[in-house]
Design an enzyme around this catalytic site. Structure first.
Site: not given
Length: 276
Positions: A48, A53, A78, A111, A234, A239
């Protein structure tokens, strides 16, 4: 290369989407390339991202570096709220597709509704066109309250497949999740660990000890058992592997009651009505 570890959920348009995937918010292109490639090689099949971003190029590179075929990976991006509007959304989509290096995305989303700007209905109509053209296989929204969804349902032709919202034990969004489900919309949870802050809870530590897991795994299992999709973020290999290892244990009614007691209404992000 591990086989897919997450089960899939069938969306209201007939497409399937992995229930658990990788989020890449606040990740650089280089970090995204490494995290995405690693995650896909270790059982993830959903990534995603978003125009805001600034790492779509890295995500696309990570998919290609993983060794998986494009059609084996579900990729979401988005349109940012400053590009809401019909023509501006189409332009933003083309730019996202170019950065990703793909011919299509699996899910394209609004978004934020940015309701005071009053452009999200026109934005949705642009997404309907992209779906009709096949360049966005599924279309959805993020950060929509029920009232925003109700307006789309009343004024447009296509039901959102997904509503991606901030959701964690502090903010379980129970009423919105019920609304989504009643209209065949899948709720997908971002900030599922409240940016890690919820993990400091003593009750979660006790549940982790009970199940031989980490507190993060307990919370992610809670998301899964609610029937929602979830996208923990992450860049740490250990993780990333741990976050998807939540399908071999189950929380009982007492465990769920403990987690329910953590509800406070606290957000880690912005209320959708305030994002303009």
């Amino acid at each position: 290369m591990l086989d897919a570890l997450s089960p899939t959920i069938t969306l209201n348009d007939g497409h399937t989407m992995p229930q658990l995937g990788l989020g890449v918010y606040k990740t650089t292109d280089a970090e995204a390339t490494h995290a995405v490639s690693f995650a896909l090689q270790h059982g993830y099949r959903l990534v995603d991202t978003a125009a805001m971003y600034l790492n779509e190029r890295g995500v696309g590179d990570g998919v290609r570096a993983s060794g998986l075929a494009r059609d084996e990976v579900f990729v979401t991006t988005k349109v940012w709220f400053t590009d809401n509007g019909y023509e501006s959304t189409l332009r933003s989509f083309d730019e996202s597709l170019d950065r990703l290096g793909f011919d299509y995305v699996d899910l394209y989303m609004i978004h934020w509704p940015a309701p005071r700007n009053d452009k999200y209905v026109d934005t949705w109509r642009a997404l309907e066109r992209l779906r009709d053209e096949g360049r966005a296989r599924s279309i959805g929204v993020a950060n929509f309250h029920a009232k925003h969804l109700e307006r789309l349902l009343g004024e447009t032709d296509v039901l959102p497949a997904v509503n991606q919202v901030e959701l964690h034990p502090w903010l379980p969004q129970t009423e919105l999740t019920v609304f989504d489900r009643s209209h065949g919309i899948l709720t997908q949870d971002w900030s599922p660990l409240a940016r890690g802050h919820v993990l400091d809870s003593g009750p979660l530590a006790a549940l982790a000890a009970k199940h031989g897991t980490s507190p993060a795994q307990v919370v992610l299992r809670w998301h899964v058992q609610r029937g929602n999709a979830v996208i923990p973020k992450s860049v740490t290999p250990e993780r990333i592997e741990q976050n998807i290892d939540v399908f071999d244990f189950e929380l009982d009614a007492d465990d769920l009651a403990v987690i329910a007691s953590l509800e406070s209404g606290e957000r880690t992000g912005v209320d959708p009505d305030d994002r303009n």
